[in-house]
Design an enzyme around this catalytic site. Structure first.
Site, PDB file in Angstrom:
ATOM      1  N   SER A   7       0.846  -1.196   0.000  1.00 56.30           N
ATOM      2  CA  SER A   7       0.000   0.000   0.000  1.00 56.30           C
ATOM      3  C   SER A   7       0.876   1.238   0.000  1.00 56.30           C
ATOM      4  O   SER A   7       1.623   1.484   0.964  1.00 56.30           O
ATOM      5  CB  SER A   7      -0.900   0.012   1.241  1.00 56.30           C
ATOM      6  OG  SER A   7      -1.477   1.298   1.374  1.00 56.30           O
ATOM      7  N   HIS A  32      -1.577  -1.425  -3.982  1.00 52.52           N
ATOM      8  CA  HIS A  32      -2.839  -1.020  -3.357  1.00 52.52           C
ATOM      9  C   HIS A  32      -2.852   0.499  -3.230  1.00 52.52           C
ATOM     10  O   HIS A  32      -1.913   1.092  -2.683  1.00 52.52           O
ATOM     11  CB  HIS A  32      -2.933  -1.701  -1.994  1.00 52.52           C
ATOM     12  CG  HIS A  32      -4.212  -1.494  -1.257  1.00 52.52           C
ATOM     13  ND1 HIS A  32      -5.346  -2.255  -1.507  1.00 52.52           N
ATOM     14  CD2 HIS A  32      -4.551  -0.631  -0.268  1.00 52.52           C
ATOM     15  CE1 HIS A  32      -6.316  -1.857  -0.698  1.00 52.52           C
ATOM     16  NE2 HIS A  32      -5.864  -0.866   0.068  1.00 52.52           N
ATOM     17  N   ASP A  34      -4.997   3.725  -1.818  1.00 59.00           N
ATOM     18  CA  ASP A  34      -6.041   4.107  -0.863  1.00 59.00           C
ATOM     19  C   ASP A  34      -6.560   5.507  -1.153  1.00 59.00           C
ATOM     20  O   ASP A  34      -5.814   6.477  -1.080  1.00 59.00           O
ATOM     21  CB  ASP A  34      -5.460   4.090   0.556  1.00 59.00           C
ATOM     22  CG  ASP A  34      -5.267   2.685   1.074  1.00 59.00           C
ATOM     23  OD1 ASP A  34      -6.219   1.895   1.005  1.00 59.00           O
ATOM     24  OD2 ASP A  34      -4.156   2.377   1.548  1.00 59.00           O
ATOM     25  N   MET A  36      -9.173   8.416   0.051  1.00 55.59           N
ATOM     26  CA  MET A  36      -9.933   8.833   1.246  1.00 55.59           C
ATOM     27  C   MET A  36     -10.568  10.197   1.028  1.00 55.59           C
ATOM     28  O   MET A  36      -9.949  11.078   0.420  1.00 55.59           O
ATOM     29  CB  MET A  36      -8.988   8.928   2.439  1.00 55.59           C
ATOM     30  CG  MET A  36      -8.234   7.650   2.707  1.00 55.59           C
ATOM     31  SD  MET A  36      -7.166   7.874   4.126  1.00 55.59           S
ATOM     32  CE  MET A  36      -6.353   6.293   4.171  1.00 55.59           C
ATOM     33  N   HIS A  65      -8.758   1.140  -3.574  1.00 55.09           N
ATOM     34  CA  HIS A  65      -9.654   1.009  -2.418  1.00 55.09           C
ATOM     35  C   HIS A  65     -10.292   2.371  -2.150  1.00 55.09           C
ATOM     36  O   HIS A  65      -9.623   3.284  -1.665  1.00 55.09           O
ATOM     37  CB  HIS A  65      -8.808   0.522  -1.225  1.00 55.09           C
ATOM     38  CG  HIS A  65      -9.530   0.466   0.076  1.00 55.09           C
ATOM     39  ND1 HIS A  65      -8.873   0.319   1.283  1.00 55.09           N
ATOM     40  CD2 HIS A  65     -10.857   0.529   0.395  1.00 55.09           C
ATOM     41  CE1 HIS A  65      -9.749   0.293   2.266  1.00 55.09           C
ATOM     42  NE2 HIS A  65     -10.961   0.435   1.765  1.00 55.09           N
ATOM     43  N   MET A  67     -12.353   4.724  -0.092  1.00 58.54           N
ATOM     44  CA  MET A  67     -12.942   4.965   1.241  1.00 58.54           C
ATOM     45  C   MET A  67     -13.743   6.259   1.141  1.00 58.54           C
ATOM     46  O   MET A  67     -13.304   7.317   1.610  1.00 58.54           O
ATOM     47  CB  MET A  67     -11.828   5.056   2.283  1.00 58.54           C
ATOM     48  CG  MET A  67     -11.250   3.695   2.641  1.00 58.54           C
ATOM     49  SD  MET A  67      -9.653   3.816   3.473  1.00 58.54           S
ATOM     50  CE  MET A  67      -8.582   3.773   2.061  1.00 58.54           C
ATOM     51  N   MET A 136     -11.451  -5.330   6.170  1.00 58.94           N
ATOM     52  CA  MET A 136     -10.540  -4.407   6.865  1.00 58.94           C
ATOM     53  C   MET A 136     -10.125  -5.029   8.194  1.00 58.94           C
ATOM     54  O   MET A 136     -10.976  -5.439   8.991  1.00 58.94           O
ATOM     55  CB  MET A 136     -11.217  -3.056   7.130  1.00 58.94           C
ATOM     56  CG  MET A 136     -11.493  -2.218   5.893  1.00 58.94           C
ATOM     57  SD  MET A 136     -10.074  -1.965   4.806  1.00 58.94           S
ATOM     58  CE  MET A 136      -8.908  -1.140   5.915  1.00 58.94           C
ATOM     59  N   ASP A 174      -6.647  -6.026   4.816  1.00 62.41           N
ATOM     60  CA  ASP A 174      -5.984  -4.724   4.703  1.00 62.41           C
ATOM     61  C   ASP A 174      -5.953  -4.042   6.068  1.00 62.41           C
ATOM     62  O   ASP A 174      -7.003  -3.786   6.658  1.00 62.41           O
ATOM     63  CB  ASP A 174      -6.785  -3.874   3.702  1.00 62.41           C
ATOM     64  CG  ASP A 174      -6.222  -2.483   3.498  1.00 62.41           C
ATOM     65  OD1 ASP A 174      -5.073  -2.237   3.894  1.00 62.41           O
ATOM     66  OD2 ASP A 174      -6.953  -1.645   2.919  1.00 62.41           O
TER      67      ASP A 174
HETATM   68  C1  DX5 Z   1      -6.103   1.938   5.932  1.00 59.68           C
HETATM   69  C2  DX5 Z   1      -5.792   1.650   4.491  1.00 59.68           C
HETATM   70  C3  DX5 Z   1      -4.728   0.632   4.340  1.00 59.68           C
HETATM   71  C4  DX5 Z   1      -3.377   1.066   4.854  1.00 59.68           C
HETATM   72  C5  DX5 Z   1      -2.627  -0.146   5.293  1.00 59.68           C
HETATM   73  O1  DX5 Z   1      -7.111   2.869   5.978  1.00 59.68           O
HETATM   74  O2  DX5 Z   1      -6.945   1.184   3.814  1.00 59.68           O
HETATM   75  O3  DX5 Z   1      -4.607   0.180   2.987  1.00 59.68           O
HETATM   76  O4  DX5 Z   1      -2.604   1.714   3.877  1.00 59.68           O
HETATM   77  O5  DX5 Z   1      -1.461   0.275   5.890  1.00 59.68           O
HETATM   78  P1  DX5 Z   1      -0.809  -0.521   7.109  1.00 59.68           P
HETATM   79  O6  DX5 Z   1      -0.323  -1.822   6.515  1.00 59.68           O
HETATM   80  O7  DX5 Z   1       0.276   0.376   7.539  1.00 59.68           O
HETATM   81  O8  DX5 Z   1      -1.864  -0.732   8.134  1.00 59.68           O
HETATM   82 ZN    ZN Z   2      -6.682   0.082   1.798  1.00 53.88          ZN
END
Ligand code: DX5
Ligand code: ZN
Length: 217
Positions: A7, A32, A34, A36, A65, A67, A136, A174
């Protein structure tokens, strides 16, 4: 197929491409990403332009992903940006079916995500349409949190349902995952392991060792 998906949230955001290159040089196939919105999760990351620009520079499989409270409003941009798989959360209110349809019709793979405190029941109506179920193992929003091992019970339930219904979706976890969790994850039926902090804090040999513990299974 067992895969480690680094990620890039844990990478240096002034040099995101370098985080992809590290993964590519390491032999990883997936990355991956993310996204947000500051509403569904209390943090902001990056948007479709970043994904599109990275896309031009990389052949990695883009595991995106979302969010977001309203993924239906933004999914087109992430399709256009060149995502290979887009995961949307079950929790917010929007037209989940229409959003999954849109992703699928664009030739992009579909994923659905649930938070640690969301039960698997809500996923059941969607399982036939999914390429991936993302569980998650932390509350989303930030990297570097503690892995919630109890979520693996849900992975086992989903893996059993997959067998029963002869589905083909992959199961991904994740959040907070480190090498010490790999055996338990794989035992519970997990196929794809996302790791941010535990991946990027290691040197090349450590990253390779982490990946091989997963991918040689
Ligand atoms: C959390 C994200 C994850 C995050 C994982 O909100 O969706 O993908 O990047 O990172 P680590 O492995 O540091 O928990
Ligand atoms: Zn994620």
């Amino acid at each position: 197929m067992k895969i480690l998906a680094p990620s890039i949230l844990a990478g240096n955001h002034a040099h995101l491409l370098q985080a992809l290159e590290v993964a590519e040089e390491d032999g990883r196939k997936w990355i991956h990403l993310d996204i947000m919105d500051g509403h569904f999760v209390p943090n902001l990351s990056f948007g479709p332009q970043t994904v599109a620009d990275l896309r031009k520079e990389s052949k990695l499989f883009f595991d995106v992903h979302l969010m977001l409270d309203q993924p239906d409003r933004y999914v087109d941009s992430f399709i256009q940006a060149g995502s290979d798989l887009i995961s949307i959360h079950l929790e917010p209110k929007y037209d989940h079916n229409a959003t999954l349809d849109k992703i699928k019709k664009a030739g992009v793979q579909t994923g659905m995500v649930i938070n640690p405190d969301t039960s698997v029941e809500g996923l059941i109506p969607y399982l036939d349409q999914l390429d991936l179920v993302l569980l998650m193992t932390v509350f989303p929003g930030f990297g570097g949190q503690k892995f919630l091992e109890s979520v693996l019970e849900k992975a086992q339930v989903i893996a059993d349902l997959r067998k029963e219904n002869q589905n083909n979706f992959l199961i991904e976890v994740d959040g907070g995952v480190g090498p010490e969790h790999v055996t338990a994850c794989l035992k519970s039926g997990v196929d794809i392991i996302v790791a941010g902090t535990a991946y990027y804090e290691r040197d090349q040999a450590g990253r390779k060792e982490f990946a091989e513990a997963i991918e040689l299974n």
